[in-house]
Design a protein around this motif. Structure first.
Motif, PDB file in Angstrom:
ATOM      1  N   LYS A 121       0.844  -1.402   0.019  1.00 56.56           N
ATOM      2  CA  LYS A 121       0.084  -0.140  -0.149  1.00 56.56           C
ATOM      3  C   LYS A 121       0.917   1.440   0.082  1.00 56.56           C
ATOM      4  N   SER A 122       1.911   1.253   1.021  1.00 62.57           N
ATOM      5  CA  SER A 122       2.610   2.502   0.979  1.00 62.57           C
ATOM      6  C   SER A 122       3.287   2.673  -0.279  1.00 62.57           C
ATOM      7  N   THR A 123       3.805   1.614  -0.749  1.00 63.64           N
ATOM      8  CA  THR A 123       4.728   1.618  -1.954  1.00 63.64           C
ATOM      9  C   THR A 123       3.807   2.355  -3.341  1.00 63.64           C
ATOM     10  N   ALA A 179      -3.553   9.582   1.830  1.00 61.28           N
ATOM     11  CA  ALA A 179      -3.502   9.381   3.299  1.00 61.28           C
ATOM     12  C   ALA A 179      -3.051   7.878   3.383  1.00 61.28           C
ATOM     13  N   ASP A 180      -1.769   7.777   4.075  1.00 65.35           N
ATOM     14  CA  ASP A 180      -1.574   6.477   4.426  1.00 65.35           C
ATOM     15  C   ASP A 180      -1.648   5.995   5.920  1.00 65.35           C
ATOM     16  N   GLU A 181      -2.435   5.053   6.248  1.00 61.88           N
ATOM     17  CA  GLU A 181      -2.894   4.650   7.547  1.00 61.88           C
ATOM     18  C   GLU A 181      -3.200   5.908   8.387  1.00 61.88           C
ATOM     19  N   PRO A 182      -3.986   6.703   7.874  1.00 65.70           N
ATOM     20  CA  PRO A 182      -4.451   7.929   8.827  1.00 65.70           C
ATOM     21  C   PRO A 182      -4.832   7.611  10.115  1.00 65.70           C
TER      22      PRO A 182
HETATM   23 MG   LIG Z   1       2.625   0.956   4.874  1.00 56.84          MG
END
Ligand SMILES: [Mg+2]
Ligand SMILES: Nc1ncnc2c1ncn2[C@@H]1O[C@H](COP(=O)(O)OP(=O)(O)O)[C@@H](O)[C@H]1O
Lengths: 326, 247
Positions: free
Chosen positions: B41-43, B161-164
């Motif tokens: 996901k973050s990638t 948003a990454d794991e907000p």
């Molecule tokens: Mg991540």
């Protein structure tokens, strides 16, 4: 301008400001950053003071050496006098002719005294001085010429006047060539010129070390603000935007180091001055140390600012690019 | 708005993080990206925000191939994308106001504009009264909202948003989701990565599911309708691209 979204409003399009106003805003912004960088130094007063102290000393050393050389040159300029002129006569000149010439030149208005050293006397002097007795046994004949030693009058001892006098004497019959006795002075000049070269070398080395010191200090500043730089990059700061405060910090280091050097030099001169005044008194002369004039002071401050900038530019170029959000 | 065209990403060291990922998120859409920790996901978000570059394939934003843009352009592209992180990424030695103002200062807005916009953004996240506080003086949820205010203060067309809600309890998480919804309703495209499936199960939005670097599902979450949202945007917070909504 937005690269991805045509027509998206940005600061520039939104403000609708003219180029002049934008220029003024930019200048104001930089001025604000300049002051902010000074504030940054103040946040770690001890570390900043230590850096400035090292810089100040590094700039003081070559500046003081430079002043000493300059003062030496000034002092020796007053000493520049020809003590004696040696007039070498042509080899086949007889003693009688030599004596006549001595008498003639001793009557010159420029000449205080003239003394003849005949070839024979010169050889005896040589034998006594060298310890080589009976040297004629090895030589066909005495190789030495007659020499007339001339002491110029006080008003003809300055090098230029003395040189003119030598020219005039050389035009006399039987004269081979004349020699001005200022070798010791030339030796002194050579020494001072070596000293000047040494000052240059020391100055260059210390300038390099100032650049390195500032570069390293800025490097540490950058590393300690790593998180902040990453965040700024994440929200769209250009490298330039991040760079400027560090460049200003480098400039401040340079400037403050220069100011410290100036204070130290002024103090050193004041301190040396009283000692030198005492010494001069003993010789019943007057002598004042030449200090830094405004030009020299300006050069020192400008140079330190440039060195500070240089150190920070090198550091910033290398390290800000390396810090990227991951 | 966001288009992934056969994107693969191999990290230096050989770790294969994404494999032939294809998807398209439209302008004005709100979409979720879900999957277990380490799924990639973050990638995906880092490829959009240019923190990483694809090994193969193309990433396009608003039709522009990010691979065609030079390194110098990166900061300007990031100004078009609001980013929110699990760790709040706030400057701890500055006030809440200064943190939120940062993107505007960088872009060169005037003092007056900055004050107006920062206050509007802080008002939206309900922290106007904390403007002069240090981030340290705020709770985790409040800090996250400061991060959101900073991400939207220059009205980006796209919000990532990454794991907000990673560190927040369910109630706070829901509040933040409502905030995203309100922003989306004002026209902002919103793309949220999360592994909190319970959270999105309660919202009816498109969901891209990723597993071991592959996109395995792309569809709407249907089951539960979102409760009536009562978060309203103040009139001077709006988005600058006037493209049609997804729904
Ligand atoms: Mg991540
Ligand atoms: N900088 C990196 N270097 C090497 N491998 C990485 C890096 N970042 C992520 N990975 C790997 O890529 C895969 C996907 O990671 P990530 O996108 O962070 O997953 P998620 O956000 O879904 O938890 C994981 O296996 C992770 O270990």
């Amino acid at each position: 301008m937005s690269l991805l979204f045509a027509g998206r409003k940005t600061a520039v399009t939104e403000h609708k400001v003219g180029i002049v106003q934008r220029f003024v805003m930019t200048v104001l912004n930089h001025f604000r950053q300049l002051l902010a960088s000074l504030g940054e130094l103040w946040r770690q007063p001890l570390a900043s003071l230590m850096t400035i102290g090292v810089l100040g000393l590094s700039i003081t050393l070559p500046s003081t050496l430079y002043l000493l050389v300059k003062n030496t040159e000034q002092v020796t300029a007053g000493w520049e006098q020809a003590g004696e002129i040696s007039l070498y006569l042509k080899p086949n000149t007889s003693v009688a002719q030599a004596q006549q010439l001595r008498l003639a030149v001793s009557l010159f208005s420029e000449v205080e005294a003239a003394e003849l050293v005949t070839a024979d006397n010169a050889l005896i002097e040589f034998e006594q001085a060298s310890g080589l007795t009976n040297s004629l046994a090895y030589l066909d004949k005495n190789p030495l010429p007659h020499v007339i030693l001339i002491t110029p009058k006080a008003s003809y001892v300055q090098p230029n006047a003395a040189r003119t006098l030598v020219k005039k004497l050389e035009r006399q019959t039987h004269v081979d060539f004349g020699k001005l006795d200022i070798e010791w002075l030339e030796r002194l000049y050579a020494t001072v010129s070596v000293a000047r070269d040494v000052v240059w070398i020391v100055a260059i080395l210390l300038c390099v070390s100032v650049v390195l010191i500032i570069g390293n200090t800025i490097r540490l500043n950058i590393l300690s603000q790593r998180e902040e730089i990453i965040i700024m990059k994440l929200v769209g700061a250009t490298d330039n935007f991040i760079r400027f405060p560090f460049l200003y910090t480098g400039m401040w280091y340079g400037l403050l180091g220069g100011v410290l050097a100036w204070i130290l030099i002024a103090f050193l001169l004041w301190w040396l001055q009283s000692g030198i005044a005492n010494l001069a008194n003993l010789y019943q002369t007057q002598f004042t140390l030449t200090g830094l004039d405004t030009t020299a002071l300006g050069v020192i401050l400008l140079l330190s600012i440039i060195l500070g900038l240089l150190g920070s530019i090198i550091s910033v170029q290398k390290h800000i690019k390396e810090i990227e959000p991951k | 708005m966001i288009k992934f065209d056969d994107v693969s990403k191999t990290y230096p060291g050989g770790q294969l993080a994404l494999q032939k990922v294809n998807f398209h998120v439209a302008k004005g859409e709100m979409a979720f990206l879900t999957g277990h920790s380490g799924a990639g996901k973050s990638t995906i978000l880092k490829l959009i925000s240019l923190m990483e570059r694809p090994s193969v394939g193309r990433v396009l934003i608003n039709g522009h191939d990010l691979g065609q843009l030079s390194h110098k352009d990166i900061p300007y592209i990031r100004r078009d994308i609001g980013m929110i992180f699990q760790s709040h990424q706030l400057l701890m030695d500055r006030t809440v106001f200064d943190n939120v103002a940062l993107p505007l200062v960088i872009e060169g807005y005037s003092r007056k504009q900055i004050t107006k916009r920062v206050h509007a953004a802080l008002d939206l996240v309900g922290l106007l009264s904390r403007a002069q506080n240090a981030p340290m003086a705020l709770s985790g949820g409040q800090q996250q909202r400061v991060g959101i205010a900073r991400a939207i203060v220059n009205r980006p067309p796209l919000l990532l948003a990454d794991e907000p809600t990673g560190n927040l309890d369910p109630k706070l998480s829901m509040e933040i989701m409502r905030l995203f919804e309100a922003l989306n309703q004002s026209g902002m495209s919103v793309f949220i990565a999360t592994h909190d499936l319970g959270l999105i199960a309660r919202m009816k939005y498109r969901n891209l599911t990723i597993k071991n670097g592959r996109l395995i599902e792309d569809g709407l979450q249907e089951d539960v309708l979102l409760n009536e949202t009562n978060t309203k945007l103040p009139s001077d917070v709006h988005v600058d691209n006037d493209t049609p909504r997804y729904r």
